[in-house]
Design a protein around this motif. Sequence first.
Motif, PDB file in Angstrom:
ATOM      1  N   GLU A 176     -70.304  48.173   8.203  1.00  0.00           N
ATOM      2  CA  GLU A 176     -69.711  49.038   9.226  1.00  0.00           C
ATOM      3  C   GLU A 176     -70.153  50.497   9.092  1.00  0.00           C
ATOM      4  OE1 GLU A 176     -65.492  48.344   9.508  1.00  0.00           O
ATOM      5  OE2 GLU A 176     -65.783  46.182   9.351  1.00  0.00           O
ATOM      6  N   ASN A 177     -71.072  50.761   8.166  1.00  0.00           N
ATOM      7  CA  ASN A 177     -71.649  52.103   8.000  1.00  0.00           C
ATOM      8  C   ASN A 177     -70.585  53.168   7.737  1.00  0.00           C
ATOM      9  OD1 ASN A 177     -73.884  53.808   7.798  1.00  0.00           O
ATOM     10  ND2 ASN A 177     -73.781  54.368   9.965  1.00  0.00           N
ATOM     11  N   THR A 178     -69.744  52.922   6.739  1.00  0.00           N
ATOM     12  CA  THR A 178     -68.651  53.849   6.444  1.00  0.00           C
ATOM     13  C   THR A 178     -68.973  54.857   5.338  1.00  0.00           C
ATOM     14  OG1 THR A 178     -67.624  52.352   4.830  1.00  0.00           O
ATOM     15  CG2 THR A 178     -66.955  52.107   7.148  1.00  0.00           C
ATOM     16  N   ILE A 179     -70.068  54.655   4.620  1.00  0.00           N
ATOM     17  CA  ILE A 179     -70.435  55.582   3.530  1.00  0.00           C
ATOM     18  C   ILE A 179     -70.703  56.961   4.117  1.00  0.00           C
ATOM     19  CG2 ILE A 179     -72.210  56.125   1.817  1.00  0.00           C
ATOM     20  CD1 ILE A 179     -72.495  53.080   1.378  1.00  0.00           C
ATOM     21  N   THR A 180     -70.120  57.991   3.496  1.00  0.00           N
ATOM     22  CA  THR A 180     -70.304  59.362   3.979  1.00  0.00           C
ATOM     23  C   THR A 180     -71.126  60.224   3.024  1.00  0.00           C
ATOM     24  OG1 THR A 180     -68.216  60.072   2.995  1.00  0.00           O
ATOM     25  CG2 THR A 180     -68.146  59.306   5.295  1.00  0.00           C
ATOM     26  N   GLY A 181     -71.388  59.753   1.801  1.00  0.00           N
ATOM     27  CA  GLY A 181     -72.154  60.557   0.855  1.00  0.00           C
ATOM     28  C   GLY A 181     -72.066  59.988  -0.546  1.00  0.00           C
ATOM     29  N   CYS A 182     -72.535  60.794  -1.475  1.00  0.00           N
ATOM     30  CA  CYS A 182     -72.483  60.457  -2.897  1.00  0.00           C
ATOM     31  C   CYS A 182     -71.806  61.634  -3.579  1.00  0.00           C
ATOM     32  CB  CYS A 182     -73.895  60.240  -3.439  1.00  0.00           C
ATOM     33  SG  CYS A 182     -73.967  59.785  -5.175  1.00  0.00           S
ATOM     34  N   TYR A 183     -70.582  61.428  -4.069  1.00  0.00           N
ATOM     35  CA  TYR A 183     -69.747  62.537  -4.501  1.00  0.00           C
ATOM     36  C   TYR A 183     -69.557  62.670  -6.000  1.00  0.00           C
ATOM     37  CZ  TYR A 183     -68.956  62.338   0.452  1.00  0.00           C
ATOM     38  OH  TYR A 183     -69.155  62.305   1.801  1.00  0.00           O
ATOM     39  N   GLU A 184     -70.293  61.901  -6.790  1.00  0.00           N
ATOM     40  CA  GLU A 184     -70.173  62.019  -8.242  1.00  0.00           C
ATOM     41  C   GLU A 184     -71.497  62.429  -8.885  1.00  0.00           C
ATOM     42  OE1 GLU A 184     -67.757  59.542 -11.304  1.00  0.00           O
ATOM     43  OE2 GLU A 184     -69.712  58.579 -11.062  1.00  0.00           O
ATOM     44  N   ALA A 185     -72.577  61.909  -8.387  1.00  0.00           N
ATOM     45  CA  ALA A 185     -73.895  62.181  -8.954  1.00  0.00           C
ATOM     46  C   ALA A 185     -74.859  62.418  -7.792  1.00  0.00           C
ATOM     47  CB  ALA A 185     -74.329  61.013  -9.839  1.00  0.00           C
TER      48      ALA A 185
END
Length: 153
Positions: free
Chosen positions: A109-118
């Motif tokens: 469903e293309n819900t990923i908004t980014g990478c917030y740890e690394a």
Amino acid sequence: MDEIKLVNLAEVDLLSYQKQLADCVVLTADNKLYMQRRPENWGSCSGAVNIFGGHVEQGETPTQAVIRELNEETGGKIKEQDLLFIGAITEGWTKHKEIVYVYFWHDKENTITGCYEAEPITFDSSEEALSHPKIMDYAKWALMECRNRNLIM
């Protein structure tokens, strides 16, 4: 790979492990492997490429933990029914004192908004990811297991 052992959950005392972790192989809506690279100044395993996840907190199930961790680390909206449990493993470098529950999730469903740890890193195929010189051993195991199950290419 550094001595990865598959754990039979029906035969172990989970309290014997110092840590319980829940991690996940993530496939994006456009069928790319979505992983993270630790910054070079991040101490242990600096620059290493790994899958998303983290600690199972007290009172959480591994499934609840991986959903929480994926949401915190990618912004993704994960439904429990969309997760596939791959297996539980231990690693030689931790002297098999930590258990890692490994899952697979396809963000259809293309819900990923980014990478917030690394730092985010994507791969077009498992071969490309597996050939990265700094991919962590448990991530290799997870990718190979997902490939063996025809979940990824």
